[in-house]
Design a protein around this motif. Structure first.
Motif, short mmCIF file in Angstrom:
data_model
loop_
_atom_site.label_atom_id
_atom_site.label_comp_id
_atom_site.label_asym_id
_atom_site.label_seq_id
_atom_site.Cartn_x
_atom_site.Cartn_y
_atom_site.Cartn_z
N LEU A 1 0.83 -1.21 0.00
CA LEU A 1 0.00 0.00 0.00
C LEU A 1 0.86 1.26 0.00
CD1 LEU A 1 -2.72 -0.99 2.64
CD2 LEU A 1 -3.04 -0.83 0.18
N GLU A 2 1.91 1.27 0.80
CA GLU A 2 2.77 2.45 0.94
C GLU A 2 4.24 2.03 0.86
OE1 GLU A 2 2.22 5.58 1.04
OE2 GLU A 2 0.03 5.54 1.07
N PRO A 3 4.75 1.83 -0.34
CA PRO A 3 6.13 1.32 -0.47
C PRO A 3 7.21 2.30 -0.03
CG PRO A 3 5.21 1.88 -2.62
CD PRO A 3 4.09 2.00 -1.64
N PHE A 4 6.87 3.57 0.23
CA PHE A 4 7.88 4.55 0.61
C PHE A 4 7.79 4.95 2.08
CE2 PHE A 4 7.05 5.14 -3.93
CZ PHE A 4 8.33 4.96 -4.44
N ASP A 5 6.94 4.30 2.87
CA ASP A 5 6.78 4.64 4.28
C ASP A 5 7.96 4.09 5.09
OD1 ASP A 5 5.88 4.38 7.12
OD2 ASP A 5 4.10 5.32 6.31
N LEU B 1 19.22 -6.64 6.61
CA LEU B 1 20.18 -5.75 5.97
C LEU B 1 19.90 -5.63 4.47
CD1 LEU B 1 23.45 -6.98 7.74
CD2 LEU B 1 22.05 -5.01 8.32
N ASP B 2 19.55 -6.75 3.82
CA ASP B 2 19.22 -6.72 2.40
C ASP B 2 17.97 -5.87 2.15
OD1 ASP B 2 21.37 -8.28 1.80
OD2 ASP B 2 20.24 -10.15 1.59
N HIS B 3 17.03 -5.92 3.09
CA HIS B 3 15.80 -5.13 2.93
C HIS B 3 16.13 -3.64 2.92
CE1 HIS B 3 11.45 -4.35 3.29
NE2 HIS B 3 11.83 -3.31 4.00
N PHE B 4 17.02 -3.22 3.81
CA PHE B 4 17.42 -1.81 3.82
C PHE B 4 18.07 -1.43 2.49
CE2 PHE B 4 20.75 1.34 4.28
CZ PHE B 4 20.08 2.40 4.87
N LEU B 5 18.96 -2.27 1.98
CA LEU B 5 19.65 -1.95 0.74
C LEU B 5 18.67 -1.87 -0.43
CD1 LEU B 5 22.81 -4.21 1.15
CD2 LEU B 5 22.64 -1.75 1.53
N PHE C 1 15.48 -1.02 -0.19
CA PHE C 1 14.70 0.21 -0.02
C PHE C 1 15.54 1.42 -0.40
CE2 PHE C 1 13.10 3.53 3.08
CZ PHE C 1 12.00 3.89 2.30
N GLU C 2 16.82 1.39 -0.04
CA GLU C 2 17.70 2.49 -0.41
C GLU C 2 17.78 2.63 -1.93
OE1 GLU C 2 21.95 3.92 1.31
OE2 GLU C 2 21.96 1.97 0.32
N LEU D 1 14.47 4.20 -3.24
CA LEU D 1 14.40 5.64 -3.03
C LEU D 1 15.31 6.38 -4.00
CD1 LEU D 1 14.37 6.00 0.87
CD2 LEU D 1 12.48 6.30 -0.71
N ARG D 2 16.48 5.83 -4.23
CA ARG D 2 17.42 6.48 -5.14
C ARG D 2 16.86 6.51 -6.55
NH1 ARG D 2 23.32 3.98 -5.63
NH2 ARG D 2 23.17 4.27 -3.37
N ARG D 3 16.23 5.39 -6.96
CA ARG D 3 15.72 5.30 -8.32
C ARG D 3 14.47 6.13 -8.52
NH1 ARG D 3 14.81 0.26 -8.20
NH2 ARG D 3 12.56 0.34 -7.88
N GLU D 4 13.54 6.08 -7.56
CA GLU D 4 12.23 6.69 -7.76
C GLU D 4 12.16 8.15 -7.31
OE1 GLU D 4 9.70 5.33 -9.30
OE2 GLU D 4 10.77 3.48 -9.65
N LEU D 5 12.81 8.47 -6.20
CA LEU D 5 12.64 9.80 -5.61
C LEU D 5 13.96 10.57 -5.52
CD1 LEU D 5 10.23 8.86 -2.67
CD2 LEU D 5 9.64 9.59 -4.98
#
Length: 914
Positions: A206-210, A231-235, A237-238, A241-245
């Motif tokens: 629902l909110e992939p950037f929260d 740790l992989d989840h953080f990478l 998400f990082e 964010l870099r790609r989309e925002l």
């Protein structure tokens, strides 16, 4: 806003039920009130319910609901709306609604239930009700199926209420996040923790950037003893964010990442470092991206401008490599190295390398044309992150390939071209290196294998007949579902595709939906990939535009306006478009529209939908299938889901049928090999050897046969694993975590081993070893064979053994030989001289190995087993021959004479497989 939360007493009778989180629904005494859904009077009822017990001034209601009208007209409209609301509520209106000349409210004592207020009540439990446990909290959270009144979208009914809607959406979203955090604080059981992780993933859809959600997901993974995944989840998400925002995670999330690396679960962290950064043999793919510009001439671009463009190109290329999970090393000049399959192996490492190379080529800024090369080979990995390839053989070869590559080109090695022909498009070859000229984007791996070689469907007559019966049942007008389960490589996808090929002419629609591990968190990605493939790689072409208009026309009757249909069609056919998610579009409405489109297709004929690798399905696709089952129960639809043995489709509306696949028989294995070797290149002995190594697994048989054909081998196939199998098996080994070291040691013992001997070999506690062995069995790597354990497949054993460095192998073989000699000396076990000889040979102690082979020969001779005695003596002679070339040990003459006397002349043969 209401000053407090007022709900019916727990366990009391609810008369009016309002669902507002997701799809809006109103029920009175259990009966649906469709007149109150997506209407202004329904919105008025929700407003009064959420504001309970406050008395809402009529002036406030008129101003909010009719903001563009004069005060008198607004109050008149309010009176009319209240009159219509009373009509909808019927006889219950007097019990629920209270109004006077100045104020309106729902009675506090009335039995009104609102899902959002229920969540808030769970967040702040009263003294009369105890705090809920994680299982109960998860049950309550299931009510949150979407944001508050999200299906209103940009409806004109919501004009004037935007601030109120936003405020309450944030309010109930915060309540849901608080409940998720409470779940984690309650120290849930492993089973509840898995449910929490699934629920967190549903909220991330629902909110992939929260960032709060991502923080909770990392905490949940760490609590579930999965620090590496956290740790992989953080990478991941990082990278998102870099790609989309074009931003990075906030300080709180970065701090949690650092804490997990430094302090969380020291033992688990140590295992991460030990496993990922230790020297070992493994296949790695390397992408070289050289962005150095050509030499400048007078009048060309200013050096400062050119440097800025190169730096921008390096940033973009680095992002492309990182997004596809490459391990990046920067060279002093404008050149990046991306290592795939390091520090941890993955099944699709080489595939990701090719995708990253293509994306890097496309992402370069104007004026920068990188030279890119992709190569792959087995290396000895390094223990330093900045030096993945200490010997530098692969790195030097790939750099040389990039040096010879023209700017703006991706060159690949011939081996990679041969492996991925059909999945990507290549040109060139011969005297020049093959070039990657197109990435089709979503080519399915089964389709790629079919394009690379005509892979027949052999040995599956009975399962295919079962699928045909299910198709006939669906064609008769009954929605049918079937799950095909098997271990990896047994041909689930190929079997489902076999049915699709048969019914394509009869079916109105055939949808092949591939689920992939890296895409399991992206909404409806399997369907979107299928539609993007239908549109084609060039969406600007005339046919692609026509097909998108056709999809838009099919969606238009089920959406509010043409713009919504146009936007949804664009999102469904462009897998890089995240706009619909960012705009918070109603997931339920999208799913309902797709179900209605499918219903329309069934009027033209039966529909087949195949969901491949459904164990990686995203929550949106799972919900789509559930709705298809429920709403199209009397429509000609066949749903086929393929998954591994552990896959359970519990989210389906009705239980599916089940079909389990087993390995091919010996004759069928031979038929498959002969079909792949249509020209009869391979000798019969080679085919028999491939059949023995493949052990009935079609994927293994195909890869082994094609690998032998590519190298034009004769005789027995070489010992090295084919590159495709190497990636797959190394990924399976990586998934074992700390148990991987135990698998390596077990592989030294042989394909069959004993847990007690394994404990002594590793110097571990027997209980600890047995616990890890259970995990190996749960992962399908090891199985019990009577009183002993064995690797489930010979190639699993080979992969575990080959990943060891030669020095580690020698040490383990030497330790094992010592243990076996001790047992024999103490009379605990009869000496097996043949086994001892093999371990001593691998330990680098050839003289002792020869002595034991001679003793094995003497023992066989005493039993009258002349062929075996001759074989043992031949093995001794072969090893003695190698010793002679190396200078020969003392006593060699005596051993040589003994060997010839006992066994006679014999040709050296390959040692018996462990």
């Amino acid at each position: 806003m209401a000053g407090g939360i007022h709900l019916p007493a727990w366990g009391s009778v609810v008369r009016l039920e309002l669902r507002t989180l997701g799809r809006t629904e109103a029920r009175l005494d259990g009966e649906a009130l469709p007149g109150l859904c997506h209407t202004k009077i329904g919105l008025l009822l929700v407003y009064l319910a959420v504001e309970r017990p406050r008395r809402v001034p009529r002036l406030e209601l008129a101003g909010r609901f009719w903001p563009d009208q004069a005060a008198d007209a607004g109050r008149a409209n309010l009176r009319q709306a209240l009159f219509q609301l009373r009509r909808q509520l019927g006889g219950a209106a007097a019990d629920l609604l209270q109004a006077d000349a100045r104020q309106v409210r729902l009675r506090p004592e009335a039995g009104v239930w609102v899902d959002g207020l229920r969540l808030e009540a769970c967040v702040r439990p009263s003294a009369a009700r105890q705090r809920l446990d994680p299982a109960q909290l998860l049950t309550e959270l299931n009510a949150y199926q979407g944001h508050f009144l999200v299906d209103l979208g940009v409806s004109p009914e919501a004009t004037g209420l935007e601030d109120w809607l936003t405020q309450n959406r944030q309010r109930f979203w915060r309540a849901a996040l608080t409940l998720l955090e409470q779940c984690l604080e309650e120290r849930p059981s492993p089973e509840d923790n898995e449910r929490i992780l699934r629920e967190l993933q549903r909220f991330l859809d629902l909110e992939p950037f929260d960032e709060v959600l991502h923080r909770l997901m990392m905490r949940g993974l760490a609590a579930g003893r999965q620090p590496t995944r956290a740790l992989d989840h953080f990478l991941a998400f990082e990278a998102l964010l870099r790609r989309e925002l074009d931003t990075r995670p906030g300080p709180t999330l970065r701090r949690l990442y650092s804490e997990l690396r430094e302090r969380l679960a020291p033992a688990a962290q140590a295992s991460v470092e030990d496993v990922r950064l230790r020297p070992e043999r493994r296949r790695v793919a390397l992408v070289v991206c050289d962005l150095r510009p050509p030499p400048r001439t007078a009048g060309q671009t200013d050096v400062e401008t050119l440097t800025a463009a190169v730096q921008q190109g390096v940033t973009r290329v680095e992002s492309a490599l990182f997004e596809h999970r490459g391990h990046i090393v920067r060279l002093p000049w404008a050149c990046l190295l991306g290592y795939f399959g390091y520090p941890s192996g993955r099944e699709e490492a080489t595939l990701d390398a090719l995708r990253a190379a293509w994306e890097a080529l496309q992402s370069g800024p104007a004026g920068v044309r990188p030279r890119i090369a992709v190569d792959s080979d087995v290396i000895i990995t390094g223990s330093e992150p900045e030096v993945p390839d200490p010997a530098g053989l692969l790195t030097a070869r790939a750099l040389s390939l990039a040096e010879r590559t023209a700017p703006g080109t991706v060159a690949v090695s011939p081996g990679i071209r041969d492996r991925f022909q059909g999945r990507f498009r290549f040109a060139g070859g011969g005297t020049s290196a093959p070039r990657l000229v197109n990435n089709p984007g979503h080519a399915d791996r089964v389709e790629a294998r079919l394009a690379r070689a005509a892979v027949p469907l052999i040995g599956r007559a009975e399962p295919l007949a079962r699928l045909r019966r299910a198709w006939r049942q669906a064609a008769d007008g009954r929605c049918t579902s079937l799950v095909i389960r098997s271990e990896a490589g047994l041909g689930k996808s190929r079997l489902a595709r076999g049915l699709a090929e048969e019914v394509r002419e009869e079916a109105a629609l055939v949808l092949m939906l591939p689920c992939r591990q890296r895409l399991k968190r992206q909404l409806l990605m399997p369907l979107r990939q299928a539609l993007a493939g239908w549109i084609g790689p060039r969406p600007d072409q005339r046919r692609a535009r026509a097909r998108r208009r056709l999809l838009q026309a099919r969606l238009r009757p089920h959406l509010d306006h043409g713009a919504a249909a146009r936007r949804l069609a664009a999102w469904l056919t462009d897998t890089g478009d995240r706009g619909l998610i960012r705009q918070g579009s109603d997931r339920d409405r999208v799913l309902d529209s797709l179900v209605q489109v499918l219903a329309g297709e069934t009027r033209r004929g039966p529909v087949l939908i195949v969901c491949d690798d459904a164990h990686w399905i995203d929550s949106g696709t799972a919900e789509l299938f559930r709705r298809i089952q429920r709403r199209l129960a009397r429509h000609p639809v066949l749903l086929i889901l393929t998954g591994r043995m552990s896959f359970r489709a519990e989210w389906l509306h009705t239980a599916p049928g089940e079909l389990r696949l087993s390995g091919l028989s010996g004759p069928d294995s031979q038929r498959l090999i002969r079909a792949l070797d249509g020209d009869g290149v391979l000798p019969e002995a080679t085919r028999r050897a491939i059949s023995a190594r493949g052990e009935g697994v079609p994927l293994f048989l195909e890869e082994l046969t094609l690998h032998a054909l590519q190298r034009h081998r004769g005789g027995e196939p070489g010992a090295a694993l084919p590159p495709g199998l190497s990636d797959l098996l190394v990924a399976r080994l990586e998934s074992l975590g700390p148990c991987r070291e135990l698998a390596h040691a077990a592989a030294v013992i042989g394909r069959e081993f004993d847990s007690r001997l394994l404990a002594r070999l590793t110097g571990s506690n027997l209980d600890q070893v047995q616990t890890q062995v259970k995990r190996l069995m749960a992962q399908g790597f090891v199985e019990r064979d009577g009183s002993r354990l064995r690797f489930r497949h010979a190639l699993f054993h080979q992969a575990a053994y080959e990943a060891l460095l030669a020095t580690e192998r020698r040490a383990l073989h030497g330790r094992l030989a010592q243990l076996l000699e001790e047992d024999a000396a103490l009379g605990l076990d009869a000496p097996d001289h043949e086994v001892l000889a093999e371990h001593l040979r691998e330990a680098g102690r050839p003289e002792e190995a020869v002595e034991h082979w001679l003793m094995a020969g003497e023992h066989a001779l005493a039993l009258g087993m002349l062929p075996e005695a001759e074989q043992h003596c031949a093995d001794a002679l072969a090893l003695l021959g190698r010793l002679t070339e190396a200078g020969g040990p003392p006593g060699r003459q005596r051993s040589d004479g003994q060997a010839r006397k006992k066994g006679g002349p014999a040709e050296p043969t390959r040692p018996t497989q462990r």
